[in-house]
Design a protein around this motif. Structure first.
Motif, PDB file in Angstrom:
ATOM      1  N   SER A   1      -0.073  13.259  -0.082  1.00 42.63           N
ATOM      2  CA  SER A   1      -0.122  12.958  -1.506  1.00 42.63           C
ATOM      3  C   SER A   1      -1.115  13.875  -2.209  1.00 42.63           C
ATOM      4  O   SER A   1      -2.137  14.285  -1.650  1.00 42.63           O
ATOM      5  N   LYS A   2      -0.808  14.187  -3.475  1.00 48.45           N
ATOM      6  CA  LYS A   2      -1.712  15.014  -4.281  1.00 48.45           C
ATOM      7  C   LYS A   2      -2.911  14.225  -4.785  1.00 48.45           C
ATOM      8  O   LYS A   2      -3.867  14.789  -5.305  1.00 48.45           O
ATOM      9  N   VAL A   3      -2.833  12.889  -4.669  1.00 50.37           N
ATOM     10  CA  VAL A   3      -3.948  12.036  -5.089  1.00 50.37           C
ATOM     11  C   VAL A   3      -4.963  11.998  -3.959  1.00 50.37           C
ATOM     12  O   VAL A   3      -4.679  11.494  -2.869  1.00 50.37           O
ATOM     13  N   THR A   4      -6.135  12.535  -4.179  1.00 49.58           N
ATOM     14  CA  THR A   4      -7.107  12.696  -3.099  1.00 49.58           C
ATOM     15  C   THR A   4      -8.390  11.895  -3.302  1.00 49.58           C
ATOM     16  O   THR A   4      -8.842  11.205  -2.393  1.00 49.58           O
ATOM     17  N   SER A   5      -8.991  11.968  -4.479  1.00 46.73           N
ATOM     18  CA  SER A   5     -10.290  11.328  -4.679  1.00 46.73           C
ATOM     19  C   SER A   5     -10.152   9.817  -4.842  1.00 46.73           C
ATOM     20  O   SER A   5      -9.082   9.307  -5.212  1.00 46.73           O
ATOM     21  N   ASP A   6     -11.252   9.111  -4.559  1.00 42.75           N
ATOM     22  CA  ASP A   6     -11.265   7.654  -4.702  1.00 42.75           C
ATOM     23  C   ASP A   6     -11.044   7.240  -6.151  1.00 42.75           C
ATOM     24  O   ASP A   6     -10.404   6.221  -6.431  1.00 42.75           O
ATOM     25  N   GLU A   7     -11.604   8.035  -7.087  1.00 42.39           N
ATOM     26  CA  GLU A   7     -11.426   7.711  -8.516  1.00 42.39           C
ATOM     27  C   GLU A   7      -9.961   7.811  -8.917  1.00 42.39           C
ATOM     28  O   GLU A   7      -9.445   6.957  -9.654  1.00 42.39           O
TER      29      GLU A   7
ATOM     30  N   LEU B   1      -4.877   5.159 -10.149  1.00 40.74           N
ATOM     31  CA  LEU B   1      -3.456   5.008  -9.824  1.00 40.74           C
ATOM     32  C   LEU B   1      -3.128   3.560  -9.495  1.00 40.74           C
ATOM     33  O   LEU B   1      -2.100   3.021  -9.935  1.00 40.74           O
ATOM     34  N   PHE B   2      -4.000   2.900  -8.711  1.00 39.63           N
ATOM     35  CA  PHE B   2      -3.756   1.495  -8.354  1.00 39.63           C
ATOM     36  C   PHE B   2      -3.722   0.617  -9.604  1.00 39.63           C
ATOM     37  O   PHE B   2      -2.878  -0.279  -9.713  1.00 39.63           O
ATOM     38  N   GLU B   3      -4.646   0.866 -10.534  1.00 39.23           N
ATOM     39  CA  GLU B   3      -4.676   0.056 -11.753  1.00 39.23           C
ATOM     40  C   GLU B   3      -3.399   0.228 -12.560  1.00 39.23           C
ATOM     41  O   GLU B   3      -2.848  -0.738 -13.104  1.00 39.23           O
ATOM     42  N   LYS B   4      -2.919   1.473 -12.651  1.00 41.30           N
ATOM     43  CA  LYS B   4      -1.680   1.719 -13.384  1.00 41.30           C
ATOM     44  C   LYS B   4      -0.491   1.055 -12.697  1.00 41.30           C
ATOM     45  O   LYS B   4       0.389   0.478 -13.353  1.00 41.30           O
ATOM     46  N   ALA B   5      -0.457   1.167 -11.362  1.00 41.01           N
ATOM     47  CA  ALA B   5       0.650   0.559 -10.617  1.00 41.01           C
ATOM     48  C   ALA B   5       0.612  -0.961 -10.741  1.00 41.01           C
ATOM     49  O   ALA B   5       1.657  -1.615 -10.875  1.00 41.01           O
TER      50      ALA B   5
ATOM     51  N   ILE C   1      -8.371   4.519   4.951  1.00 42.86           N
ATOM     52  CA  ILE C   1      -8.335   3.085   5.258  1.00 42.86           C
ATOM     53  C   ILE C   1      -9.086   2.295   4.183  1.00 42.86           C
ATOM     54  O   ILE C   1      -8.692   1.186   3.813  1.00 42.86           O
ATOM     55  N   ASP C   2     -10.154   2.885   3.653  1.00 47.16           N
ATOM     56  CA  ASP C   2     -10.895   2.202   2.588  1.00 47.16           C
ATOM     57  C   ASP C   2     -10.002   2.004   1.361  1.00 47.16           C
ATOM     58  O   ASP C   2     -10.050   0.952   0.708  1.00 47.16           O
ATOM     59  N   ALA C   3      -9.206   3.032   1.057  1.00 48.47           N
ATOM     60  CA  ALA C   3      -8.285   2.908  -0.074  1.00 48.47           C
ATOM     61  C   ALA C   3      -7.215   1.859   0.209  1.00 48.47           C
ATOM     62  O   ALA C   3      -6.798   1.119  -0.689  1.00 48.47           O
ATOM     63  N   GLU C   4      -6.778   1.794   1.463  1.00 47.90           N
ATOM     64  CA  GLU C   4      -5.786   0.770   1.835  1.00 47.90           C
ATOM     65  C   GLU C   4      -6.355  -0.628   1.593  1.00 47.90           C
ATOM     66  O   GLU C   4      -5.681  -1.497   1.030  1.00 47.90           O
ATOM     67  N   LYS C   5      -7.593  -0.820   1.984  1.00 46.69           N
ATOM     68  CA  LYS C   5      -8.211  -2.136   1.807  1.00 46.69           C
ATOM     69  C   LYS C   5      -8.504  -2.424   0.333  1.00 46.69           C
ATOM     70  O   LYS C   5      -8.470  -3.584  -0.095  1.00 46.69           O
ATOM     71  N   LEU C   6      -8.759  -1.369  -0.418  1.00 46.39           N
ATOM     72  CA  LEU C   6      -9.016  -1.543  -1.841  1.00 46.39           C
ATOM     73  C   LEU C   6      -7.792  -2.117  -2.555  1.00 46.39           C
ATOM     74  O   LEU C   6      -7.899  -3.073  -3.329  1.00 46.39           O
ATOM     75  N   ILE C   7      -6.619  -1.558  -2.262  1.00 42.28           N
ATOM     76  CA  ILE C   7      -5.425  -2.050  -2.942  1.00 42.28           C
ATOM     77  C   ILE C   7      -5.069  -3.451  -2.460  1.00 42.28           C
ATOM     78  O   ILE C   7      -4.556  -4.277  -3.236  1.00 42.28           O
ATOM     79  N   VAL C   8      -5.379  -3.765  -1.211  1.00 35.96           N
ATOM     80  CA  VAL C   8      -5.138  -5.128  -0.722  1.00 35.96           C
ATOM     81  C   VAL C   8      -6.028  -6.114  -1.477  1.00 35.96           C
ATOM     82  O   VAL C   8      -5.587  -7.207  -1.862  1.00 35.96           O
ATOM     83  N   ASN C   9      -7.277  -5.732  -1.710  1.00 34.79           N
ATOM     84  CA  ASN C   9      -8.180  -6.601  -2.468  1.00 34.79           C
ATOM     85  C   ASN C   9      -7.691  -6.793  -3.906  1.00 34.79           C
ATOM     86  O   ASN C   9      -7.813  -7.883  -4.472  1.00 34.79           O
TER      87      ASN C   9
ATOM     88  N   ALA D   1       6.730  -0.315  -4.355  1.00 35.82           N
ATOM     89  CA  ALA D   1       6.131  -0.347  -3.017  1.00 35.82           C
ATOM     90  C   ALA D   1       6.272   1.012  -2.338  1.00 35.82           C
ATOM     91  O   ALA D   1       5.339   1.508  -1.693  1.00 35.82           O
ATOM     92  N   LYS D   2       7.445   1.626  -2.497  1.00 34.72           N
ATOM     93  CA  LYS D   2       7.673   2.943  -1.894  1.00 34.72           C
ATOM     94  C   LYS D   2       6.784   3.990  -2.540  1.00 34.72           C
ATOM     95  O   LYS D   2       6.253   4.885  -1.850  1.00 34.72           O
ATOM     96  N   TYR D   3       6.579   3.885  -3.837  1.00 37.57           N
ATOM     97  CA  TYR D   3       5.722   4.834  -4.554  1.00 37.57           C
ATOM     98  C   TYR D   3       4.283   4.761  -4.036  1.00 37.57           C
ATOM     99  O   TYR D   3       3.641   5.789  -3.787  1.00 37.57           O
ATOM    100  N   LEU D   4       3.775   3.547  -3.870  1.00 38.27           N
ATOM    101  CA  LEU D   4       2.412   3.396  -3.350  1.00 38.27           C
ATOM    102  C   LEU D   4       2.314   3.915  -1.923  1.00 38.27           C
ATOM    103  O   LEU D   4       1.284   4.472  -1.523  1.00 38.27           O
ATOM    104  N   ASP D   5       3.372   3.743  -1.149  1.00 40.08           N
ATOM    105  CA  ASP D   5       3.389   4.269   0.216  1.00 40.08           C
ATOM    106  C   ASP D   5       3.231   5.793   0.190  1.00 40.08           C
ATOM    107  O   ASP D   5       2.443   6.364   0.964  1.00 40.08           O
ATOM    108  N   GLN D   6       3.947   6.452  -0.700  1.00 40.06           N
ATOM    109  CA  GLN D   6       3.854   7.903  -0.787  1.00 40.06           C
ATOM    110  C   GLN D   6       2.461   8.344  -1.255  1.00 40.06           C
ATOM    111  O   GLN D   6       1.937   9.361  -0.788  1.00 40.06           O
ATOM    112  N   CYS D   7       1.874   7.581  -2.149  1.00 43.53           N
ATOM    113  CA  CYS D   7       0.539   7.934  -2.648  1.00 43.53           C
ATOM    114  C   CYS D   7      -0.540   7.761  -1.595  1.00 43.53           C
ATOM    115  O   CYS D   7      -1.591   8.418  -1.668  1.00 43.53           O
TER     116      CYS D   7
END
Length: 715
Positions: free
Chosen positions: A378-384, A389-393, A426-434, A367-373
Motif C-alpha cells: 500500500s502507498k499509505v505508510t505513515s501512522d498519521e 484513512l481509518f477515520e475516513k473509512a 501490527i500496531d495499525a491493525e490493532k488501532l483499527i480494531v480499537n 473491508a477489501k479496501y482496508l485489506d489492501q491499505c
C-alpha cells in the motif's frame, strides 16, 4: 407684541432684529406675567405658519428638473436648515413663554414641537410630502441604475422626515414598494436570461452584464445587498436597513430559489465552487430558503452516490470514489454551508439511503479496501496517514448496513495478513480494531481480538517448543507454526499435500509436543496457509525464493530431478488438477520463471514437462513469487453471505419473540416496523413474514382467531 412680531419676521428674513435679544426676552417675560401668553403663543404660531406656507409653496412651484435655483430637494434642504436655525433663535427669545405658559397649559406643544408641527401639517395637507418622497426615491433609483447622485440634500430631507415623524409611517412604505418593484423587474429580466455555467473562473473578476450564469447572478445579488446597506449608511435611516435588505433578498433570491437551484446547484457542487456555494448559502439563509437548499442537497448526493454504487464496473475503485466524494461534500458542509446541522443530518441520511441500495456489496468492498491499505504494498505508510484513512473509512462504515458482513470479510482478510505475515503494521491493525470496538462494542470485535491473542499465544508456545527436545530436526530448516482456534478464525478447506519428509517429521514432532502440553485437543494442518523460503543455486548465484508451502513443495522435487512431468509432480504432491495447474503456472509462466515449461505457453496441461531454470537471473537476492492472482471466488463470498444470512435469521427470530413476549399481542405492521428498528441490518417485509410463519409452525407464536394479522406470544 408688535415689537416681538417684528423681531420674529426679522429672524425669518435672516436680518438683524431692531432691538437686542435681551430686551426682546424681557418684553416676552412682561407679556407672560400680564397673562398675554396665549396671544403671544398664537402670534408666534401664525408667523411660523405664514413663513412655512410662503417658502414651501414657492418650492412646490419649482419643476422637478434642476433650475437656476437648484432642485426641489436642494431648495427643501436650504429651507429646512434655515428653518431649524431660525426656530432655535426664536425659541431663545421666547424661552420664558416656553417655560411658563407652555408648561402650565395642558395639551399644548412646546415651541420647538409647535414649529415642527407647522411644517409637518403643511407637508401632510399638501402634495409636498408625497412629492419629496418620490423625489428621494427617484434619486435612490438613479443610484441603483449606476448614476451619481448628490447625497447632501438627501441626508437633510431624510433627516427632516425623521424629525417630523414622517419617515417610518409615510416615507418607508413608499420606499419599500419602489424597492420591491425595482428588483422584481430586475430579477425577472436577469433570471429569465440566465446562461449555463461556463468553465470555472475567478468570479470576482467577472463583468456584470445583462446575461449571466448563476454564480455571476449570486455575486450580483451580493453586490446589490452591499449597495443597499451602504445606501442606508449614506443617507437613509438605520432602522430601514433590515426592511430594505429583506425586500431585496425576497425579490432577487427568495422568489427565484427553485429555478436557481434546479438550473445550477448540481454543477456548482460537482465542481466544488466553494465561493459560489458560500454566496448561495448566505443568500438562501437570509431568504429563509434553507429547506429548499436541503432538498436539492439531498437529491445531488443521492444522484451522485447512486451513479457510483449502482455501476458494478467501477467496483474496483468504488470505495476510493466514495471517500473522494465524501471528502468533497464534507468540505462543502464545513466551509460554505457553515456546518449547518440541518444540512449535516440531511447529508447523513442521503448517504445511508444510496449506500444501502446495493445490499451488502459496498460494505464488502470497504473491508477489501482496508485489506489492501494494510498490506506492505500500500502507498499509505505513515501512522498519521493510516489514522486519517481509518477515520475516513469509518465515516462510511457508520452509514452502511450489514456491519456483521463487514466483520466476516474483514476477519477473513485479517487472517491472511496475520498468517502470511503480510501486514504493514501490527500496531495499525490493532488501532483499527480499537476503532471498530469503540464504534460497535466489545462483542463486535471479540473474535478479531481473539485472533491476535492466538498469534501471541502461538509465539509463546513456539518458543517453548524451540527449547524442547522435539525441535531438534526442525531447527535445521527454520520450521515455524501457529495454533489457531477453529471457532475464531475463518474456515479453510483442508488440502491433501505430501510435504517433504523433514517437514512431515517436524509436524509430527510438534503434534507430540502440543499433546504433551494440552491433552484432549485436536490439531489439523492447514497446508494452504504455509509459507517458506528456499535458497536456490542458479548459474548467476544463490537466490532466496519466498514461496507458499505448496510452491516450495513442488520446487523441492527438482532438487533430485532436473526434468519432471506433470504426472510425476501430481503423484508426488497429491495436489488436485486445478490447484496444481495454478501452482505450476506461477512458477513457470509468471514474472519470475524458475521453471521452464515444454511446450511453451501460458496454459498448463497434463502432458507438459517442466525443467529447473538454472539460467534464471534477477538483480535481487530475495525474490517473492506470488501465486497466480485469480478473481476472488464467488463461492467463498457466497458462503460468507449464507452464513451471515443464517445468523441474521436467528437474530430476527429472537427479536420477534422478545417483542411478542414483552407486548403479548402485536399486529403485523407494527411488528415488522419495530423489527426493522431493532436489527442493525436491512430486512425485507417478505423475510420478516417468512420468519413469523416459521415461528408459528414451531409454536412460538400464534395468530389471533378474530384478527389473523395480529399475533400472540405462546408461553
Amino acid at each position: 407684541m408688535a415689537k416681538l412680531r417684528n423681531a420674529v419676521q426679522a429672524i425669518q428674513q435672516s436680518q438683524p432684529t431692531p432691538h437686542g435679544l435681551e430686551e426682546l426676552y424681557r418684553d416676552c417675560e412682561g407679556l407672560c406675567i400680564h397673562s398675554f401668553g396665549s396671544e403671544l403663543y398664537a402670534m408666534l404660531q401664525d408667523e411660523l405658519e405664514k413663513y412655512t406656507r410662503k417658502c414651501l409653496s414657492g418650492i412646490s412651484g419649482l419643476p422637478d428638473a434642476a433650475s437656476s435655483d437648484g432642485t426641489v430637494l436642494e431648495q427643501s434642504m436650504h429651507f429646512w436648515l434655515g428653518y431649524t436655525q431660525q426656530l432655535a433663535m426664536i425659541k431663545c427669545v421666547f424661552l420664558y413663554l416656553d417655560r411658563t405658559y407652555v408648561l402650565q397649559t395642558p395639551n399644548i406643544a412646546s415651541l420647538w414641537s409647535m414649529g415642527l408641527n407647522v411644517v409637518k401639517n403643511y407637508l401632510i395637507n399638501s402634495d409636498m410630502r408625497a412629492r419629496l418622497s418620490w423625489l428621494i426615491i427617484g434619486e435612490v433609483t438613479k443610484e441603483r441604475d449606476g448614476k451619481a447622485v448628490n447625497h447632501k440634500p438627501l441626508v437633510t430631507v431624510v433627516s427632516m422626515f425623521v424629525e417630523l415623524g414622517l419617515y417610518l409611517q409615510l416615507f418607508m412604505p413608499s420606499l419599500i414598494e419602489a424597492t420591491h418593484e425595482y428588483y422584481q423587474r430586475e430579477s425577472r429580466r436577469l433570471v429569465g436570461q440566465l446562461t449555463p455555467i461556463q468553465q470555472q473562473t475567478d468570479t470576482e473578476e467577472k463583468v456584470f452584464a445583462d446575461t449571466m450564469d448563476v454564480p455571476q447572478y449570486l455575486l450580483h445579488v451580493k453586490r446589490r445587498l452591499e449597495e443597499e446597506a451602504q445606501r442606508v449608511s449614506n443617507y437613509l435611516v438605520s432602522s430601514s436597513k433590515s426592511a430594505l435588505l429583506a425586500t431585496t433578498t425576497s425579490e432577487l433570491v427568495e422568489k427565484h430559489t427553485e429555478k436557481l437551484l434546479t438550473s445550477s446547484f448540481d454543477t456548482i457542487a460537482d465542481r466544488s465552487m466553494l465561493s459560489d456555494l458560500a454566496n448561495l448559502y448566505s443568500l438562501l439563509y437570509a431568504a429563509n430558503r434553507i429547506e429548499t437548499l436541503k432538498r436539492h442537497w439531498v437529491a445531488y448526493i443521492k444522484k451522485s452516490g447512486l451513479r457510483m454504487v449502482q455501476a458494478p464496473d467501477i467496483d474496483v475503485s468504488l470505495i476510493t470514489d466514495l471517500l473522494t466524494f465524501k471528502q468533497k461534500v464534507d468540505s462543502i458542509l464545513d466551509g460554505p454551508f457553515q456546518m449547518s446541522s440541518m444540512l449535516a443530518n440531511a447529508m447523513r441520511d442521503a448517504f445511508e439511503d444510496f449506500l444501502n441500495t446495493r445490499r451488502n456489496k459496498p460494505i464488502q468492498l470497504l473491508a477489501k479496501y482496508l485489506d489492501q491499505c494494510m498490506r506492505p504494498s500500500s502507498k499509505v505508510t505513515s501512522d498519521e496517514q493510516l489514522d486519517t484513512l481509518f477515520e475516513k473509512a469509518l465515516a462510511l462504515f457508520r452509514l452502511m448496513q450489514g456491519k456483521d458482513l463487514f466483520e466476516a470479510h474483514y476477519r477473513r482478510d485479517l487472517a491472511k495478513r496475520l498468517l502470511l505475515n503480510n501486514s504493514s503494521s501490527i500496531d495499525a491493525e490493532k488501532l483499527i480494531v480499537n476503532k471498530l470496538k469503540s464504534e460497535c462494542g466489545v462483542g463486535y470485535t471479540s473474535k478479531i481480538e481473539e485472533m491476535f491473542h492466538d498469534m501471541d499465544m502461538s509465539k509463546d508456545l513456539f518458543e517453548k517448543y524451540s527449547n524442547s527436545q522435539y525441535s531438534t530436526e526442525a531447527k535445521d530448516f527454520g520450521f515455524h507454526t501457529n495454533v489457531l482456534t477453529t471457532a475464531v478464525w475463518p474456515n479453510y478447506e483442508p488440502m491433501d499435500l505430501v510435504v517433504p519428509t523433514k517437514v512431515e517429521q517436524a509436524q509430527e514432532n510438534y503434534l507430540a509436543f502440543y499433546k504433551e502440553k494440552h491433552s484432549g485437543r485436536k490439531l489439523y494442518w492447514q497446508q494452504s496457509l504455509g509459507t517458506c523460503v528456499l535458497k536456490v543455486q542458479f548459474d548467476e548465484g544463490p537466490k532466496d525464493l519466498v514461496l507458499s508451502l505448496v510452491q516450495g513443495t513442488v520446487m523441492l522435487l527438482f532438487a533430485e530431478h532436473n526434468d519432471l512431468s506433470y504426472k510425476h509432480i501430481q503423484e508426488n504432491t497429491a495436489l488436485e488438477g486445478a490447484e496444481l495447474r495454478r501452482i505450476l503456472q506461477s512458477l513457470a509462466c509468471g514474472k519470475h520463471r524458475v521453471l521452464v515449461k515444454e511446450p511453451r505457453g501460458k496454459t498448463i496441461s497434463e502432458t507438459d514437462t517442466f525443467t529447473f531454470n538454472s539460467k534464471f537471473s534477477s538483480p535481487h537476492m530475495r525474490i517473492k513469487i506470488s501465486q497466480i492472482i485469480t478473481k476472488e471466488p464467488e463461492k467463498e463470498n457466497n458462503e460468507i453471505e449464507e452464513n451471515i444470512q443464517a445468523d441474521r435469521m436467528y437474530r430476527v427470530d429472537a427479536c420477534i419473540v422478545r417483542l411478542l413476549k414483552a407486548r403479548r399481542r402485536v399486529d403485523h405492521s407494527s411488528l415488522v416496523s419495530e423489527l426493522a428498528k431493532q436489527v442493525n441490518f436491512a430486512i425485507s417485509a417478505a423475510e420478516a413474514k417468512d420468519r413469523i410463519e416459521m415461528l408459528i409452525e414451531r409454536d412460538y407464536v400464534k395468530r389471533d382467531e378474530a384478527e389473523p394479522s395480529t399475533y400472540h406470544y405462546v408461553a
